[in-house]
Motif scaffolding. Structure first.
Motif, short mmCIF file in Angstrom:
data_model
loop_
_atom_site.label_atom_id
_atom_site.label_comp_id
_atom_site.label_asym_id
_atom_site.label_seq_id
_atom_site.Cartn_x
_atom_site.Cartn_y
_atom_site.Cartn_z
N PRO A 210 0.75 -1.30 -0.09
CA PRO A 210 -0.04 -0.03 -0.09
C PRO A 210 0.87 1.33 0.04
CG PRO A 210 -1.06 -1.56 1.63
CD PRO A 210 0.30 -2.07 1.18
N ALA A 211 2.09 1.17 0.86
CA ALA A 211 2.91 2.42 0.78
C ALA A 211 3.51 2.68 -0.54
CB ALA A 211 3.82 2.35 1.96
N MET B 104 2.52 1.51 -3.57
CA MET B 104 1.56 2.00 -4.43
C MET B 104 1.34 3.50 -4.43
SD MET B 104 -1.05 -0.99 -5.06
CE MET B 104 -1.18 -1.74 -3.60
N ALA B 105 1.12 3.98 -3.04
CA ALA B 105 0.71 5.47 -2.74
C ALA B 105 1.95 6.31 -2.91
CB ALA B 105 -0.04 5.60 -1.50
#
Lengths: 382, 195
Positions: free
Chosen positions: B97-98, B100-101
């Motif tokens: 998630p980190a 991708m963000a």
């Protein structure tokens, strides 16, 4: 200012009052000249613009429980926020309730923007903190208050609850009540006729809310026989989804099935109409940080009998716009309902007072102005 | 290639994935590439190693990871603002998630290494579906996916439906594996410049 609102529900998707709150707030902020983007849940990714408010819906994925579902939704919200930020630099982020907290904190940390957090109720008040799962929700509520630069609560009593439960710096906590869009209410009920819902001889007692313990429905059903003793013509209409079968069974057990009508989940227009035609509305909640139903009742000039808890202590003015009852006390509910039903003129007078109070003190333009004041503070101290 | 952001669950020599990240970080430093590493768990005293620990506990590993990622994102953004980086290399779903963000925010290419997929691990707990969703999204958004064993290669191809050209098997037991990773960095950077 460029505002990003985060809410898990937004009309037409509505379960509780958060969706309506965000809808009215976003429209009012836009009419004040602010740029407003809303990110919310949707079954499919979509975008729409209504009255200048840009609404971005993002899906989540299958998850074993609501918390994990909200975690993934937060991740999708965050990606959307990054896209929005490239088009319009977000200046302040405003998250609503625990379900948006994981995503909101992610956006705050990722984009480096100040965050306001409106907490509408707590897990402790709704269900109690009794399991690992409910503790996690409680912890996410704490996390939201910890990470938020400014906290907004919807009730004065509720502010104190937040302060004592989560221990944020007191100066970070702001009480801003909920509001009522009276224009929308009046438009929705313009053609409402009492004869569509009740006979001339009937006295309608209306309840609107989720069929859950927090709303105190069982105490209302307990009170029904004592109301019927004095007012055989009373008819109890209950609107809202939830544990319908359980409450129907309680009504059957009390022998009042023929006088209690469970409508289930109905749309906003019907709720508004029923508030307007009712002789009295009732809110027997055992926990209620604000209780928007009071304003909905007053908008229709209908007095309300409400528990003396949380927000009702302020919105329902005893013997002026409605009557207070002892919380979780069916005898008290029956007594107060009987008082209103026995004096029609007094009931109408209280209903009119309620409408006047709502017009003066719960207007969205006022509330939006207070809210932008909180945004300004969050930005100033960032 | 001037600076790389490595995102790892663990940076230690105590377990295979921790060792993988440590050896890669050391190799890149030897090659003169600045490497900033953000990890949930590390005992390394290094100014270029940053610890990301969630400030709130969680009731299961999935929720813990999602909250820990919020801290990882903040560290990543701050590094980008202070020093900048050319590429992000995330390891496994737990840092995805980190990864991708941060890739979306900085518009820097994402390389995603999967040491195993949720399918490889048996898809055996209640969060398997949501973890697998994250793996799918990360393989979809990454410029290149690196796997280090044949099982993961097959799973990425057949369970996550990744096109063959996007995935590369680099066996860390073979000599010069880090060089192959660096090769992928160079390619990804070139592609990003072209795009």
């Amino acid at each position: 200012m460029n505002v990003l609102l985060l809410t898990w529900e937004f009309p037409p998707n509505k379960v509780g009052g958060i969706g309506s709150h965000c809808y009215d707030l976003s429209r009012e902020l836009t009419s004040m000249g602010h740029e407003v983007d809303v990110i919310t849940y949707g079954e499919q990714e979509s975008e729409e613009e209504t009255d200048g408010v840009r609404v971005h819906r993002v899906p989540s994925t299958w998850a074993p429980d609501t918390i994990s579902w909200a975690m993934f939704l937060g991740h999708r919200m965050e990606k959307k926020a990054i896209e929005i930020n490239k088009e319009r630099k977000i200046e302040v982020l405003h998250a609503h309730d625990w379900m948006t907290v994981p995503g909101a904190v992610g956006i705050k940390k990722m984009l480096g923007v100040p965050m306001a957090f409106t907490i509408h109720s707590t897990e402790a008040g709704r269900n109690g903190v009794y399991s690992e799962y409910s503790r996690m929700i409680n912890d996410l509520e704490w996390y939201g208050t910890y990470e938020a630069n400014e906290i907004i609560t919807v009730g004065r009593d509720f502010s104190e609850e937040i302060k004592s439960r989560f221990h944020p710096p007191a100066e970070k906590v702001h009480y801003i009540p909920n509001g009522m869009d009276l224009k929308r209410y009046d438009e929705a009920t313009r053609n409402t006729k009492r004869s569509d819902y009740a006979g001339d001889w009937e006295k309608i007692v209306f309840f609107a809310g989720r069929m859950v313990r927090q709303k105190g429905v069982e105490h209302l059903i307990d009170a029904v026989p004592n109301v019927l003793k004095e007012h055989r013509d009373a008819k109890f209409v209950l609107a809202g989804g939830g544990n319908l079968d359980e409450y129907r069974a309680i009504a059957a057990h009390k022998g009042v099935s023929d006088k209690t009508y469970f409508l289930g989940q109905v749309d906003e227009q019907m709720i508004f109409s029923l508030f307007k035609i009712a002789d009295v509305s009732v809110a027997p909640s055992v926990y209620e940080p604000f209780g928007i139903v009071a304003l909905e009742s007053f908008a229709g000039e209908t007095p309300m009998v409400a528990s003396s808890v949380g927000g009702f202590k302020e919105t329902v003015k005893h013997e002026w716009s409605g009557l207070h009852t002892y919380p979780a006390n069916s005898q008290s509910i029956a007594d107060q309902l009987n008082r209103v039903l026995s004096d029609e003129k007094w009931g109408s007078w209280m209903g009119r007072n309620g409408r006047k109070d709502t017009e003066e003190n719960y207007r969205w333009d006022k509330i939006a102005a207070y809210t932008t004041g909180v945004y300004g503070r969050a930005m100033e101290l960032w | 290639m001037e600076r790389v952001l490595l995102l790892c669950n663990e940076l230690s020599e105590q377990n295979p994935t921790g060792r993988h990240c440590t050896y890669l970080k050391n190799y890149l430093s030897e090659k003169g590439i600045d490497t900033e590493t953000v990890s949930f768990s590390t005992n390394q005293q290094d100014k270029n190693v940053h610890s990301a620990r969630p400030i709130v506990g969680a009731n299961n590993p999935f929720n813990w990871a999602m909250l820990a990622n919020n801290e990882m994102k903040m560290q990543g953004r701050e590094i980008h603002e202070k020093k900048g980086f050319d590429l992000i290399h995330a390891h496994d779903w737990i840092t995805a998630p980190a990864g991708m963000a941060l890739s979306k925010l900085t518009e820097k290419p994402l390389i995603f290494t999967l040491h195993s997929t949720e399918n490889n691990r048996g898809f055996s707990n209640q969060h398997s579906q949501v973890v697998s969703s994250i793996e799918w999204w990360a393989t979809f958004e990454a410029r290149k996916v690196i796997v280090d064993n044949l099982d993961a290669y097959n799973s990425v191809k057949y369970d996550l439906n990744l096109p063959e050209h996007k995935v590369r098997l680099i066996d860390p037991m073979q000599f010069g594996w880090q060089e192959k990773v660096l090769e992928e960095y160079q390619k990804a950077k070139k592609q990003a410049v072209k795009a």
